[in-house]
Design a protein around this motif. Sequence first.
Motif, short mmCIF file in Angstrom:
data_model
loop_
_atom_site.label_atom_id
_atom_site.label_comp_id
_atom_site.label_asym_id
_atom_site.label_seq_id
_atom_site.Cartn_x
_atom_site.Cartn_y
_atom_site.Cartn_z
N VAL A 48 0.64 -1.37 0.33
CA VAL A 48 -0.23 -0.21 -0.22
C VAL A 48 0.74 0.95 -0.01
O VAL A 48 2.21 1.50 0.41
N LEU A 66 -5.97 0.75 4.84
CA LEU A 66 -6.05 -1.01 4.46
C LEU A 66 -6.49 -0.77 6.32
O LEU A 66 -6.05 -1.37 6.82
N VAL A 114 2.00 -6.67 5.91
CA VAL A 114 1.72 -4.81 4.77
C VAL A 114 3.35 -4.01 4.42
O VAL A 114 3.89 -3.98 5.45
#
Lengths: 121, 106
Positions: free
Chosen positions: A12, A18, A117
């Motif tokens: 991202v 997110l 992530v």
Amino acid sequence: EVQLVESGGGLVQPGRSLKLSCAASGFTFSNYYMAWVRQAPKKGLEWVATISTSGSRTYYPDSVKGRFTISRDNAKSSLYLQMNSLKSEDTATYYCARHDGSYIRGWFAYWGQGTLVTVSS
Amino acid sequence: DTVLTQSPALAVSPGERVSISCRASEGVNSYMHWYQQKPGQQPKLLIYKASNLASGVPARFSGSGSGTDFTLTIDPVEADDTATYFCQQSWNDPWTFGGGTKLELK
């Protein structure tokens, strides 16, 4: 058998959002405080958020307060982490964990496998 | 924040006894917990509230301490104990972890 399965991680861009999910099974989800803990690559562990059994109380460290929101759906035995205004320093593997013991002063008795992530342009 | 200080690494031979220390910058009562993390895996709870063995953990692992100084002991060490060990406190907000001690076997 207690199982915690995270999902929703990925790449991202900085400043974007997110939402992570954690599906729990093997125990009565609504009876336990739940938490998110993260680990940056090759680094140590950092507590990110905790939520009470009903969801009425939430707890965060200053590093994510105001940007991250933990929530739960007891009917679906699911835990969530909404992450907004993401920064490069939020890059980490995010673990879902079950709190055992003295409510907020408990310990992380079970952990999921984690979801990665990566915040990068 | 409560800072938890651990030695970065230790090396021991199988069959020996090893003690891993964790020092807190302020008192945490008995709310110190220990986790084992093997490469590529999630952490696993070993000891909770300083000295209580978690379910399914071998009795070779034990914990002690209170206040600011805590110790995780493995006796005897086995080859499968190669891992990083983290301490964590849940007495002072925010809950914090130590930097981890990497245990290597000679």
